[in-house]
Design a protein around this motif. Sequence first.
Motif, PDB file in Angstrom:
ATOM      1  N   ASP A  38      -7.500   1.909  -3.501  1.00 40.28           N
ATOM      2  CA  ASP A  38      -8.134   2.679  -4.584  1.00 40.28           C
ATOM      3  C   ASP A  38      -7.661   4.131  -4.613  1.00 40.28           C
ATOM      4  O   ASP A  38      -7.774   4.813  -5.626  1.00 40.28           O
ATOM      5  CB  ASP A  38      -9.665   2.588  -4.495  1.00 40.28           C
ATOM      6  CG  ASP A  38     -10.215   3.084  -3.164  1.00 40.28           C
ATOM      7  OD1 ASP A  38      -9.499   3.793  -2.432  1.00 40.28           O
ATOM      8  OD2 ASP A  38     -11.373   2.749  -2.843  1.00 40.28           O
ATOM      9  N   GLY A  39      -7.162   4.616  -3.466  1.00 46.22           N
ATOM     10  CA  GLY A  39      -6.630   5.976  -3.432  1.00 46.22           C
ATOM     11  C   GLY A  39      -7.681   7.068  -3.361  1.00 46.22           C
ATOM     12  O   GLY A  39      -7.330   8.237  -3.190  1.00 46.22           O
ATOM     13  N   ASP A  40      -8.968   6.727  -3.459  1.00 48.42           N
ATOM     14  CA  ASP A  40      -9.952   7.813  -3.443  1.00 48.42           C
ATOM     15  C   ASP A  40     -11.151   7.596  -2.524  1.00 48.42           C
ATOM     16  O   ASP A  40     -12.103   8.367  -2.562  1.00 48.42           O
ATOM     17  CB  ASP A  40     -10.400   8.170  -4.867  1.00 48.42           C
ATOM     18  CG  ASP A  40     -11.007   6.981  -5.587  1.00 48.42           C
ATOM     19  OD1 ASP A  40     -11.356   5.991  -4.924  1.00 48.42           O
ATOM     20  OD2 ASP A  40     -11.129   7.055  -6.831  1.00 48.42           O
ATOM     21  N   CYS A  41     -11.128   6.564  -1.703  1.00 40.70           N
ATOM     22  CA  CYS A  41     -12.245   6.411  -0.765  1.00 40.70           C
ATOM     23  C   CYS A  41     -12.014   7.349   0.431  1.00 40.70           C
ATOM     24  O   CYS A  41     -10.964   7.987   0.554  1.00 40.70           O
ATOM     25  CB  CYS A  41     -12.372   4.955  -0.304  1.00 40.70           C
ATOM     26  SG  CYS A  41     -11.083   4.406   0.828  1.00 40.70           S
ATOM     27  N   CYS A  81      -8.741   6.440   2.295  1.00 43.34           N
ATOM     28  CA  CYS A  81      -7.494   6.762   1.580  1.00 43.34           C
ATOM     29  C   CYS A  81      -7.232   8.267   1.576  1.00 43.34           C
ATOM     30  O   CYS A  81      -6.089   8.705   1.697  1.00 43.34           O
ATOM     31  CB  CYS A  81      -7.567   6.255   0.140  1.00 43.34           C
ATOM     32  SG  CYS A  81      -7.321   4.478  -0.005  1.00 43.34           S
ATOM     33  N   CYS A 103      -8.778   1.178   3.719  1.00 39.87           N
ATOM     34  CA  CYS A 103      -9.397   1.361   2.395  1.00 39.87           C
ATOM     35  C   CYS A 103     -10.522   0.353   2.147  1.00 39.87           C
ATOM     36  O   CYS A 103     -10.373  -0.833   2.405  1.00 39.87           O
ATOM     37  CB  CYS A 103      -8.333   1.219   1.306  1.00 39.87           C
ATOM     38  SG  CYS A 103      -9.024   1.328  -0.363  1.00 39.87           S
ATOM     39  N   ASP A 104     -11.633   0.888   1.635  1.00 43.76           N
ATOM     40  CA  ASP A 104     -12.797   0.038   1.340  1.00 43.76           C
ATOM     41  C   ASP A 104     -12.501  -1.030   0.291  1.00 43.76           C
ATOM     42  O   ASP A 104     -13.158  -2.064   0.259  1.00 43.76           O
ATOM     43  CB  ASP A 104     -13.945   0.908   0.808  1.00 43.76           C
ATOM     44  CG  ASP A 104     -14.686   1.618   1.939  1.00 43.76           C
ATOM     45  OD1 ASP A 104     -14.715   1.071   3.067  1.00 43.76           O
ATOM     46  OD2 ASP A 104     -15.234   2.707   1.690  1.00 43.76           O
TER      47      ASP A 104
END
Length: 314
Positions: A77-80, A83, A91-92
């Motif tokens: 996702d790039g934003d958890c 990440c 990553c979640d």
Amino acid sequence: MLDAPGRVLREAEVPDPVPQAGQVLLRVRACGVCRTDLHVLDGELPDPKLPLVLGHQIVGVAEDGRRLGVPWLGWTDGDCRYCTSGRENLCDHALFTGYQLDGGYAELAVADERFCLPIPEGYGDEEAAPLLCAGLIGYRSLRLAGDAERLGLYGFGASAHIVAQVARHQGRRVFAFTKPGDTTGQTFARELGAEWAGGSDAQPPEELDAAILFAPAGELVTVALAALAKGGTAVCAGIHMSDIPSFPYELLWGERQVRSVANLTRADGEEFLRIAPQVPVRTQVETFPLAAANEALELLRAGHIHGAAVLAVS
Ligand SMILES: [Zn+2]
Ligand SMILES: [Zn+2]
């Protein structure tokens, strides 16, 4: 095609995958066969995409002619919190190739271009395929083993045969453990630079500073701990393992550690594929046609592959 866990793979004619925005369409040249594929097949990993195309060590050619590798980590996702702290392997919401995304036991595959890796020149398609998981996860495991000089490798399969070469290149000493009685595997390990090779029921001639466990057998955790010197680390490299038996605290005492390795980051991939040709890592592969995927998986399960099994697709 895997229709449901526990079934054998079925040959199927399906519509060509259509790349979505950010994805690349690949004509698959080769795809490595990994123990994780067996865990998916056997239902040991929860909630796979179904029906599913297995395979997460894909070497393919894009429409513009670039040769690309598709590893296990297929999307994040790039934003958890993972990440954004350099730990996209945790990553979640990660999606994994050949598990939650269709993989490379196929003639065509699509992949998120951001997660594809360039294949180093000098490797044939089939020789490159095992670098993408056996090599990558093995390399991450080796890094997490710290600067251990005396390194034990438990389970001398696709990953260990690559890690042994990197470890020797780094000046480490390698001790290889196979299934008891697998003298062919022990000879193979010595050829790749192990100074000692024996069954997992044997004691190494010296204490180990670290051990990497590739075999999915929980009891090996206690076996490896018993072989470690003070301060040593046992790294569990597989995604699934049978239960670890209880053991006396004494085995952990002395600042010994047990830890797992989960997945890979893109940085791991780029670093390893830069180092592999410098070692140089030579992979030993046993190739099978795509139609023999079930046979390759069963030979892997039975421990009859020395080196790595690879499906040669086109
Ligand atoms: Zn994330
Ligand atoms: Zn794998």
